[in-house]
Write an enzyme that holds these catalytic residues in place. Structure first.
Site, PDB file in Angstrom:
ATOM      1  N   ASP A  23       0.864  -1.194   0.000  1.00 52.93           N
ATOM      2  CA  ASP A  23       0.000   0.000   0.000  1.00 52.93           C
ATOM      3  C   ASP A  23       0.899   1.243   0.000  1.00 52.93           C
ATOM      4  O   ASP A  23       1.733   1.420   0.882  1.00 52.93           O
ATOM      5  CB  ASP A  23      -0.879  -0.026   1.263  1.00 52.93           C
ATOM      6  CG  ASP A  23      -1.952   1.053   1.245  1.00 52.93           C
ATOM      7  OD1 ASP A  23      -3.077   0.762   1.652  1.00 52.93           O
ATOM      8  OD2 ASP A  23      -1.649   2.191   0.843  1.00 52.93           O
ATOM      9  N   ASP A 117      -3.559   2.296  -5.515  1.00 52.60           N
ATOM     10  CA  ASP A 117      -2.324   2.298  -4.713  1.00 52.60           C
ATOM     11  C   ASP A 117      -2.109   1.060  -3.856  1.00 52.60           C
ATOM     12  O   ASP A 117      -1.190   1.034  -3.060  1.00 52.60           O
ATOM     13  CB  ASP A 117      -2.246   3.581  -3.866  1.00 52.60           C
ATOM     14  CG  ASP A 117      -2.860   3.418  -2.483  1.00 52.60           C
ATOM     15  OD1 ASP A 117      -3.919   2.771  -2.378  1.00 52.60           O
ATOM     16  OD2 ASP A 117      -2.258   3.928  -1.534  1.00 52.60           O
ATOM     17  N   GLU A 118      -2.955   0.047  -3.983  1.00 54.43           N
ATOM     18  CA  GLU A 118      -2.704  -1.133  -3.155  1.00 54.43           C
ATOM     19  C   GLU A 118      -3.068  -2.428  -3.867  1.00 54.43           C
ATOM     20  O   GLU A 118      -3.926  -2.451  -4.748  1.00 54.43           O
ATOM     21  CB  GLU A 118      -3.457  -1.048  -1.824  1.00 54.43           C
ATOM     22  CG  GLU A 118      -4.943  -0.966  -1.969  1.00 54.43           C
ATOM     23  CD  GLU A 118      -5.669  -0.990  -0.622  1.00 54.43           C
ATOM     24  OE1 GLU A 118      -5.394  -1.875   0.209  1.00 54.43           O
ATOM     25  OE2 GLU A 118      -6.532  -0.132  -0.426  1.00 54.43           O
TER      26      GLU A 118
HETATM   27  N1  DCP Z   1      -8.701   8.176  -1.552  1.00 54.93           N
HETATM   28  C1  DCP Z   1      -9.786   9.017  -1.828  1.00 54.93           C
HETATM   29  N2  DCP Z   1     -10.830   9.096  -0.951  1.00 54.93           N
HETATM   30  C2  DCP Z   1     -10.827   8.349   0.195  1.00 54.93           C
HETATM   31  C3  DCP Z   1      -9.749   7.495   0.472  1.00 54.93           C
HETATM   32  C4  DCP Z   1      -8.690   7.434  -0.432  1.00 54.93           C
HETATM   33  O1  DCP Z   1      -9.783   9.688  -2.870  1.00 54.93           O
HETATM   34  N3  DCP Z   1     -11.858   8.434   1.044  1.00 54.93           N
HETATM   35  C5  DCP Z   1      -7.563   8.133  -2.511  1.00 54.93           C
HETATM   36  C6  DCP Z   1      -6.462   9.090  -2.095  1.00 54.93           C
HETATM   37  C7  DCP Z   1      -5.395   8.200  -1.512  1.00 54.93           C
HETATM   38  C8  DCP Z   1      -5.585   6.909  -2.267  1.00 54.93           C
HETATM   39  O2  DCP Z   1      -6.968   6.847  -2.574  1.00 54.93           O
HETATM   40  O3  DCP Z   1      -4.093   8.763  -1.696  1.00 54.93           O
HETATM   41  C9  DCP Z   1      -5.149   5.693  -1.492  1.00 54.93           C
HETATM   42  O4  DCP Z   1      -5.922   5.529  -0.336  1.00 54.93           O
HETATM   43  P1  DCP Z   1      -5.314   5.010   1.033  1.00 54.93           P
HETATM   44  O5  DCP Z   1      -6.449   4.679   1.917  1.00 54.93           O
HETATM   45  O6  DCP Z   1      -4.271   3.972   0.785  1.00 54.93           O
HETATM   46  O7  DCP Z   1      -4.629   6.316   1.654  1.00 54.93           O
HETATM   47  P2  DCP Z   1      -3.221   6.950   1.394  1.00 54.93           P
HETATM   48  O8  DCP Z   1      -2.390   6.149   0.442  1.00 54.93           O
HETATM   49  O9  DCP Z   1      -3.415   8.366   0.990  1.00 54.93           O
HETATM   50  O10 DCP Z   1      -2.584   6.956   2.837  1.00 54.93           O
HETATM   51  P3  DCP Z   1      -1.910   5.756   3.656  1.00 54.93           P
HETATM   52  O11 DCP Z   1      -0.485   6.139   3.824  1.00 54.93           O
HETATM   53  O12 DCP Z   1      -2.656   5.719   4.939  1.00 54.93           O
HETATM   54  O13 DCP Z   1      -2.091   4.519   2.821  1.00 54.93           O
HETATM   55 MG    MG Z   2      -2.171   4.088   0.660  1.00 58.43          MG
END
Ligand code: DCP
Ligand code: MG
Length: 370
Positions: A23, A117-118
């Site tokens: 992730d 991203d995952e």
């Molecule tokens: N995303 C979004 N709306 C949300 C959750 C996520 O648009 N409610 C998008 C933005 C994030 C991406 O999806 O960058 C990936 O989601 P993640 O939950 O993996 O969050 P992040 O990668 O941003 O943070 P982390 O470091 O906690 O994985």
């Molecule tokens: Mg993420």
């Protein structure tokens, strides 16, 4: 449902799988900081700062102030007055997503992306004949960094449930392994909020029933959990024991394609709403063509100003493959939406029900083989 199929041998086999979950860290925000030096080290939010805007994600600098994904932009600004809003650039995120997927595929074809991203990887058997899932995970993190300049977190265990928890355990740039023999103990100490499918509402209900940790969950029978939480009760029962039988599914079949929009101002003008629907339907059609997915059922979703939500669906006899088949039906469905009581806050459109022709073909083939 416990049955004789779940023999100890089967469970032993399941506990020997090697699953990795990768992730990316603060994905959209990290990409923006990578591409713009001025944003590095600063609290940023990807999203729009307007009244109805929400934060897609926040940089770690912003998270210190309590800013997080899905938070209304106004709340975020209040929490972190120096917050910098950056509009999203989906093409770039998509590009990075393809780069990391290429890295995953060097190791195994069993890659199941969950979002841009995952992804889960099953590396029990892998192209490099590397018996260590931990070494593979570390190599992947290294390669992602070299290729994209971004960090990812990795989790390693014997199933999806545990691997996903592991990747979240040491974020950012984290690496964590839950060995099968430690799984049960690990899960006992886990807060129920970390369990698969447990959101705010379920967590609240669990608290009311004095379930706070994996240990508490394990004290309840499967029947009781199903009674309380419906179908999810089965997986909660297994997960509380560190068990998750779900396979890593590459090319997961698309079941539906949908999109929605929240308006800056609520709308109750049918013509304006129809124009909005037109744009949503166009987008869905484009994605259908991109993904080569065609369905028979169209659905319109409406959320009114008081957050009450309704859906209206129509199923055609044939799959919709062109916009000129789709639009007249969608437009007529819009006429059925009641606008007399309340204005509309959110409008959504989706298509589903692709039929099961392919599965049927497979069964026939199997008969032939016998
Ligand atoms: N995303 C979004 N709306 C949300 C959750 C996520 O648009 N409610 C998008 C933005 C994030 C991406 O999806 O960058 C990936 O989601 P993640 O939950 O993996 O969050 P992040 O990668 O941003 O943070 P982390 O470091 O906690 O994985
Ligand atoms: Mg993420």
């Amino acid at each position: 449902m416990h049955n004789c199929n779940k023999s100890w041998l089967n469970l032993l086999f399941l506990s020997m799988r090697k699953i990795i979950h990768i992730d990316m860290d603060a994905f959209y925000a990290s990409v923006e900081q990578r591409d713009n030096e001025a944003l590095r080290g600063k609290p940023i939010a990807v999203g729009y700062s307007e009244a109805r805007g929400v934060v897609a994600t926040a940089s770690y600098e912003a998270r210190k102030f309590g800013v997080h994904s899905a938070m209304p932009s106004l709340t975020a600004k209040n929490k972190c007055p120096g917050l910098i809003f950056v509009p999203p650039r989906f093409e770039v995120y998509h590009e990075v997503s393809m780069q990391i997927r290429e890295i995953f595929l060097e190791y195994t074809d069993l890659v199941e992306p969950l979002s841009l991203d995952e992804a889960f990887l099953d590396v029990t058997v892998n192209h490099k004949n590397n018996p260590s899932a931990s070494l593979i995970a570390k190599e992947i993190q290294q390669k992602i960094f070299e290729k994209t300049g971004l960090t990812a977190s990795a989790g390693v265990s014997c199933n999806k449930f545990l691997a996903k928890i592991a990747s979240d355990w040491k974020k950012p740039n984290g690496f964590f392994v839950i060995p099968p023999e430690e799984a049960e103990k690990f899960v006992e100490n886990l807060k129920i909020e970390k369990f698969y499918g447990v959101g705010k509402v379920t967590a609240q209900k669990m608290h009311e029933h004095r379930i706070f940790t994996g240990y508490d969950l394990k004290q309840r029978s499967e029947t009781e959990l199903v009674k309380l939480f419906g179908k999810a009760g089965h997986s909660l029962y297994s997960n509380a024991r560190g068990i998750d039988e779900r396979e890593v599914e590459p090319n997961r079949i698309t079941k539906s394609i949908s999109t929605e929009t929240t308006f800056l101002q609520d709308k109750n003008d049918r013509i304006l709403l129809t124009v909005e629907l037109y744009h949503l339907a166009k987008e869905v059609m484009e994605r259908m063509q991109e993904e080569n997915f065609y369905g028979k059922t169209m659905t319109i979703k409406v959320k009114y100003a008081d957050f009450k939500q309704i859906t209206r669906s129509k199923t055609l006899t044939q799959k919709v493959t062109e916009f000129r088949q789709l639009w007249p039906v969608a437009r007529d469905m819009m006429k059925l939406i009641d606008l007399s009581e309340q204005p509309v806050r959110l409008l959504g459109f989706g298509i589903s029900n692709a039929g099961e022709e392919i599965e049927k073909k497979d069964t026939q083939l199997e008969l032939w083989l016998f």
